[in-house]
Design a protein around this motif. Structure first.
Motif, mmCIF file in Angstrom:
data_model
loop_
_atom_site.group_PDB
_atom_site.id
_atom_site.type_symbol
_atom_site.label_atom_id
_atom_site.label_comp_id
_atom_site.label_asym_id
_atom_site.label_seq_id
_atom_site.Cartn_x
_atom_site.Cartn_y
_atom_site.Cartn_z
ATOM 1 N N UNK A 146 -6.425 -13.279 4.549
ATOM 2 C CA UNK A 146 -6.403 -12.570 3.268
ATOM 3 C C UNK A 146 -5.661 -11.233 3.362
ATOM 4 N N UNK A 147 -5.237 -10.834 4.555
ATOM 5 C CA UNK A 147 -4.615 -9.518 4.719
ATOM 6 C C UNK A 147 -3.444 -9.319 3.756
ATOM 7 N N UNK A 148 -2.564 -10.323 3.656
ATOM 8 C CA UNK A 148 -1.370 -10.178 2.817
ATOM 9 C C UNK A 148 -1.713 -9.947 1.349
ATOM 10 N N UNK A 149 -2.815 -10.523 0.895
ATOM 11 C CA UNK A 149 -3.218 -10.369 -0.497
ATOM 12 C C UNK A 149 -3.580 -8.914 -0.778
ATOM 13 N N UNK A 150 -4.310 -8.297 0.148
ATOM 14 C CA UNK A 150 -4.781 -6.930 -0.072
ATOM 15 C C UNK A 150 -3.683 -5.890 0.114
ATOM 16 N N UNK A 151 -2.541 -6.296 0.653
ATOM 17 C CA UNK A 151 -1.451 -5.340 0.850
ATOM 18 C C UNK A 151 -0.916 -4.794 -0.473
ATOM 19 N N UNK A 152 -1.242 -5.458 -1.592
ATOM 20 C CA UNK A 152 -0.790 -4.977 -2.898
ATOM 21 C C UNK A 152 -1.478 -3.682 -3.324
ATOM 22 N N UNK A 153 -2.613 -3.367 -2.723
ATOM 23 C CA UNK A 153 -3.320 -2.132 -3.092
ATOM 24 C C UNK A 153 -3.513 -1.189 -1.898
ATOM 25 N N UNK A 154 -2.945 -1.533 -0.756
ATOM 26 C CA UNK A 154 -3.083 -0.721 0.456
ATOM 27 C C UNK A 154 -1.729 -0.122 0.817
ATOM 28 N N UNK A 155 -1.701 1.178 1.037
ATOM 29 C CA UNK A 155 -0.460 1.858 1.418
ATOM 30 C C UNK A 155 -0.256 1.741 2.922
ATOM 31 N N UNK A 156 0.675 0.879 3.323
ATOM 32 C CA UNK A 156 0.927 0.640 4.753
ATOM 33 C C UNK A 156 2.070 1.490 5.296
ATOM 34 N N UNK A 157 2.623 2.351 4.472
ATOM 35 C CA UNK A 157 3.797 3.112 4.898
ATOM 36 C C UNK A 157 3.485 4.147 5.968
ATOM 37 N N UNK A 158 2.200 4.451 6.157
ATOM 38 C CA UNK A 158 1.838 5.455 7.149
ATOM 39 C C UNK A 158 1.772 4.900 8.567
ATOM 40 N N UNK A 159 1.955 3.577 8.711
ATOM 41 C CA UNK A 159 1.974 2.966 10.038
ATOM 42 C C UNK A 159 0.622 2.826 10.693
ATOM 43 N N UNK A 160 -0.468 3.046 9.945
ATOM 44 C CA UNK A 160 -1.799 2.939 10.527
ATOM 45 C C UNK A 160 -2.343 1.524 10.351
ATOM 46 N N UNK A 161 -3.448 1.269 11.063
ATOM 47 C CA UNK A 161 -4.116 -0.018 10.931
ATOM 48 C C UNK A 161 -5.092 0.063 9.758
#
Length: 487
Positions: free
Chosen positions: A243-258
């Motif tokens: 489900x990780x890819x689904x939640x990427x729509x509301x999670x800011x991954x640009x900071x390079x953190x887990x």
């Protein structure tokens, strides 16, 4: 269950600090657990409970910065979530203790730790379970829990609310729970309840399912993402890996953190420990971008003739600060006028009439101000500038060995060859006219600290470098080093 200190004494007067709950929110409120409440633990699933987390002991002489953190758990409470909620309940104390007691050395040798407070909002599917199925849990009228014992009780209540068939189809309405997080009223996330400090903001989503966008607030995926980002709310998700890819729509991954953690991990406590580390890393990074001080330096003389100019510069520390906009002002507009650069970091001062004017640079939030005095003269005027070189100044000692808790002072003076034909008053005038500031910094505050007057104090065995930074009126900067060994 052993209590730990999650918050401040503000809860002694909850009416003064409790944020108002959104008028449309469904609230489950209960009275705080009393000391005599020896309620029996209700865990009945096989979970991995972390008991051996190693933490750094709290040493008030070393830990000299405490960063508050507001953490909201958004918990899916539909049918299959019971064992996952129990996993959090079983490990929440170790998670909070690990986060609260960990320390790390930060900028300029300062060590920091985190002071968290936590809250819970549970959600199901408002399209199936009703528009009021999202629930904000409060204790004594506040959404913020006063201890991990309270958190365990709330999570057990959430687990008890689970009924077969809750949620209907698989996706649940997470955005409705996040609506209460960002509304600015329900939790007042990041507010100044922590002894006047603004808190770092986190949301931890716990769900084994996908989510749908329906919500009572009118948000879309993209608008919720932008709102979370605008409010500097960090989102982490504990869910199934596929489900990780689904939640990427509301999670800011640009900071390079887990940001994603496995809800089915056989060592769930390890996932929470990783999450705690990411929270700590985020806080340290956010802190490095916060302004700690501002000073104003002058390129050239601080004494100018009527009609001439001097250039002032606003120096904002630490250097990692990204937003460095300032506002300039002058104390007497008849003595001097100012012209600010486009980036606001420099200011040209023009002398208008005789006298002294103070020019100030203030950060946009008004929290920090630096200043510089400009003297304007007519006709010939005084002769002020004396050119100093690094070799004209002596900083002692260059090396020093001290015991723990012992202190010594770093001494700064002009060398004898420079001062032999000058009396004490002339020497004072040289310092006042040519030296803008003297700062002291320790490379390792856990070994040796230094105060603003150059007093060095040993803390523990080791080696530290004390930097003496002398800034002249013309903007020149000289750095001297003192090596300190603490035995």
């Amino acid at each position: 269950m052993r209590k730990i200190k999650l918050f401040l004494t503000l809860f002694l007067c909850a009416a003064c600090v409790v944020p108002s709950i959104h008028a449309d929110a469904v609230v489950i409120n209960r009275e705080p657990i009393s000391e005599e409440d020896d309620r029996e633990e209700t865990s009945n699933v096989d979970t991995d409970i972390r008991e051996d987390i190693t933490v750094v002991p709290d040493d008030p002489e070393i830990v000299n910065a405490v960063e508050p953190a507001d953490i909201v758990f958004a918990v899916d409470s539909t049918g299959s979530m019971a064992p996952h909620i129990q996993n959090v309940a079983d490990n929440i104390e170790a998670f909070s203790k690990y986060l609260e007691e960990k320390t790390v050395e930060h900028m300029e040798g300062q060590e920091i730790k985190v002071k968290p407070r936590m809250a819970v909002v549970e959600y199901k599917d408002i399209t199936y379970d009703g528009k009021d199925s999202t629930v904000v849990h409060t204790v004594g009228g506040s959404p913020w829990h006063t201890s991990t014992e309270e958190m365990v009780k709330t999570l057990q209540d959430v687990k008890a609310n689970i009924k077969d068939g809750d949620g209907g189809d698989n996706p649940e309405t997470l955005l409705d729970a996040l609506g209460y997080v960002v509304d600015g009223k329900t939790f007042n996330l990041g507010g100044t309840a922590h002894e006047g400090q603004k808190a770092h903001k986190f949301v931890i989503v716990l769900s084994d399912a996908e989510y749908k966008v329906e919500n009572n607030f009118g948000y879309t995926e993209s608008s919720m993402y932008e709102e979370l980002k605008a409010q500097d709310i960090n989102v982490s998700v504990i869910t199934k890996p596929y489900h990780y890819d689904i939640y990427k729509n509301i999670v800011d991954e640009k900071d390079g953190k887990e940001h994603f953690f496995d809800i089915n991990s056989p060592t769930f406590s390890k996932e929470l420990e990783k999450l705690a580390n990411e929270i700590f890393t985020t806080i340290v990074e956010e802190r490095s971008h916060e302004i700690k001080t501002i000073k104003v330096t002058c390129t050239g003389d601080n004494t100018i003739k009527v009609g001439n100019t001097a250039e002032l510069k606003a120096v904002i520390l630490p250097e990692t600060v990204t937003d460095k906009k300032v506002t300039w002002s002058v104390s007497d507009k008849e003595i001097a006028s100012i012209e600010v650069s486009e980036d606001t970091l420099t200011c040209k001062v023009t002398g208008l009439s005789e006298g002294t004017a103070r020019v100030e640079a203030t950060t946009e939030d008004g929290a920090f101000t630096g200043s510089y005095e400009i003297t304007v003269f007519d006709s010939e005027g005084p002769s002020v500038a004396i050119e100093l070189s690094k070799g004209d100044i002596k900083v002692t000692p260059s090396k020093k060995t001290i015991a723990k808790k012992k202190s010594f002072n770093i001494k700064v003076a002009l060398k004898k060859g420079f001062t032999e034909d000058k009396d004490e008053e002339e020497i004072d005038d040289i310092w006042e006219s040519n030296v803008d500031s003297i700062e002291y910094r320790s490379s390792k505050g856990s070994v040796a600290t230094v105060d603003e007057n150059g007093k060095v104090t040993g803390k523990k065995k080791g080696k530290a470098i004390i930097k003496t930074i002398i800034t002249l009126a013309d903007g020149s900067e000289f750095i001297y080093k003192t090596t300190v060994y603490v035995k």
